[in-house]
Design a protein around this motif. Structure first.
Motif, mmCIF file in Angstrom:
data_model
loop_
_atom_site.group_PDB
_atom_site.id
_atom_site.type_symbol
_atom_site.label_atom_id
_atom_site.label_comp_id
_atom_site.label_asym_id
_atom_site.label_seq_id
_atom_site.Cartn_x
_atom_site.Cartn_y
_atom_site.Cartn_z
ATOM 1 N N ARG A 16 -4.624 -2.828 0.033
ATOM 2 C CA ARG A 16 -3.486 -1.807 0.265
ATOM 3 C C ARG A 16 -3.719 -1.373 1.591
ATOM 4 O O ARG A 16 -4.672 -1.056 2.186
ATOM 5 C CB ARG A 16 -3.690 -0.681 -0.720
ATOM 6 C CG ARG A 16 -2.604 0.214 -0.651
ATOM 7 C CD ARG A 16 -2.998 1.186 -1.597
ATOM 8 N NE ARG A 16 -2.555 0.591 -2.968
ATOM 9 C CZ ARG A 16 -2.041 1.331 -4.013
ATOM 10 N NH1 ARG A 16 -2.110 2.569 -3.818
ATOM 11 N NH2 ARG A 16 -1.575 0.921 -5.011
ATOM 12 N N ASP A 65 -3.567 -0.937 -9.787
ATOM 13 C CA ASP A 65 -2.785 0.057 -9.081
ATOM 14 C C ASP A 65 -1.732 -0.234 -8.122
ATOM 15 O O ASP A 65 -0.794 0.556 -8.009
ATOM 16 C CB ASP A 65 -4.076 0.797 -7.972
ATOM 17 C CG ASP A 65 -5.093 1.488 -8.993
ATOM 18 O OD1 ASP A 65 -4.889 1.906 -9.872
ATOM 19 O OD2 ASP A 65 -5.889 1.705 -7.969
ATOM 20 N N ASN A 66 -1.800 -1.500 -7.633
ATOM 21 C CA ASN A 66 -0.795 -1.935 -6.708
ATOM 22 C C ASN A 66 0.326 -2.365 -7.865
ATOM 23 O O ASN A 66 1.405 -2.133 -7.268
ATOM 24 C CB ASN A 66 -1.037 -3.406 -6.028
ATOM 25 C CG ASN A 66 -1.749 -3.048 -4.917
ATOM 26 O OD1 ASN A 66 -1.782 -1.813 -4.362
ATOM 27 N ND2 ASN A 66 -2.537 -4.061 -4.663
ATOM 28 N N SER A 126 1.842 1.182 -9.028
ATOM 29 C CA SER A 126 2.023 2.094 -7.815
ATOM 30 C C SER A 126 3.181 2.989 -7.993
ATOM 31 O O SER A 126 4.361 2.673 -8.236
ATOM 32 C CB SER A 126 1.927 1.399 -6.698
ATOM 33 O OG SER A 126 2.257 2.462 -5.580
ATOM 34 N N SER A 135 4.007 4.801 -5.445
ATOM 35 C CA SER A 135 4.485 4.658 -4.041
ATOM 36 C C SER A 135 5.346 3.497 -3.477
ATOM 37 O O SER A 135 6.384 3.604 -3.165
ATOM 38 C CB SER A 135 3.336 4.565 -3.132
ATOM 39 O OG SER A 135 3.748 4.491 -1.546
#
Length: 150
Positions: free
Chosen positions: A7, A118-119, A122, A124
């Protein structure tokens, strides 16, 4: 099976790599159906966790496919060292790489690994691109590129 997660965020870079080892053989040629399965499973996981689905972008698919082809040709699981320069207009950028016998096995490994999960989950990132390729031994390689536009 091996998987790795990466990331980037402006202005600092965070590298998180995780590896799982499971031997699993496969022989089918990777193609658009395999890429679509990764996107579908990723968006299914996002939906289950009350996240908006990722939108697929051809430019990200191209970057991911070129890297998956490279990994398969070299029988090597590595992060794309040129990812930051190959993807344009990003505020944050992430990458999951993996290899194994099947899409479902790699996806399960991604979801069991905190950096990969998490990716995938995400809040974000909003865009994704996926590339898949098989090496001469039938091992499946995948590159997932996640992006939040600037």
């Amino acid at each position: 099976m091996l998987v790795g997660s990466l990331r980037f965020r402006l202005p600092c870079i965070l590298l998180a790599v995780c590896a799982l080892v499971v031997l699993n053989a496969g022989s089918a040629r990777a193609g658009s159906a395999t890429r679509a399965a990764f996107v579908s499973d990723t968006n299914h996981a996002r939906d289950y966790h009350d996240r908006r689905e990722y939108r697929v972008r051809d430019g990200l698919n191209d970057v991911a496919q070129n890297w998956a082809d490279w990994m398969a040709a070299h029988h090597s699981l590595e992060h794309n060292p040129n990812l930051e320069s190959q993807v344009h207009g990003w505020q944050s950028l992430g990458e999951n790489v993996g290899r194994g016998g099947s899409e479902s096995a790699i996806q399960r490994a991604f979801m069991r690994s905190a950096p990969h999960r998490d990716n995938i989950l995400s809040r974000s990132f909003t865009l994704v691109g996926v590339g898949t390729a098989r090496d001469s031994n039938g091992v499946l390689y995948v590159d997932e590129v996640f992006k939040r536009p600037s």
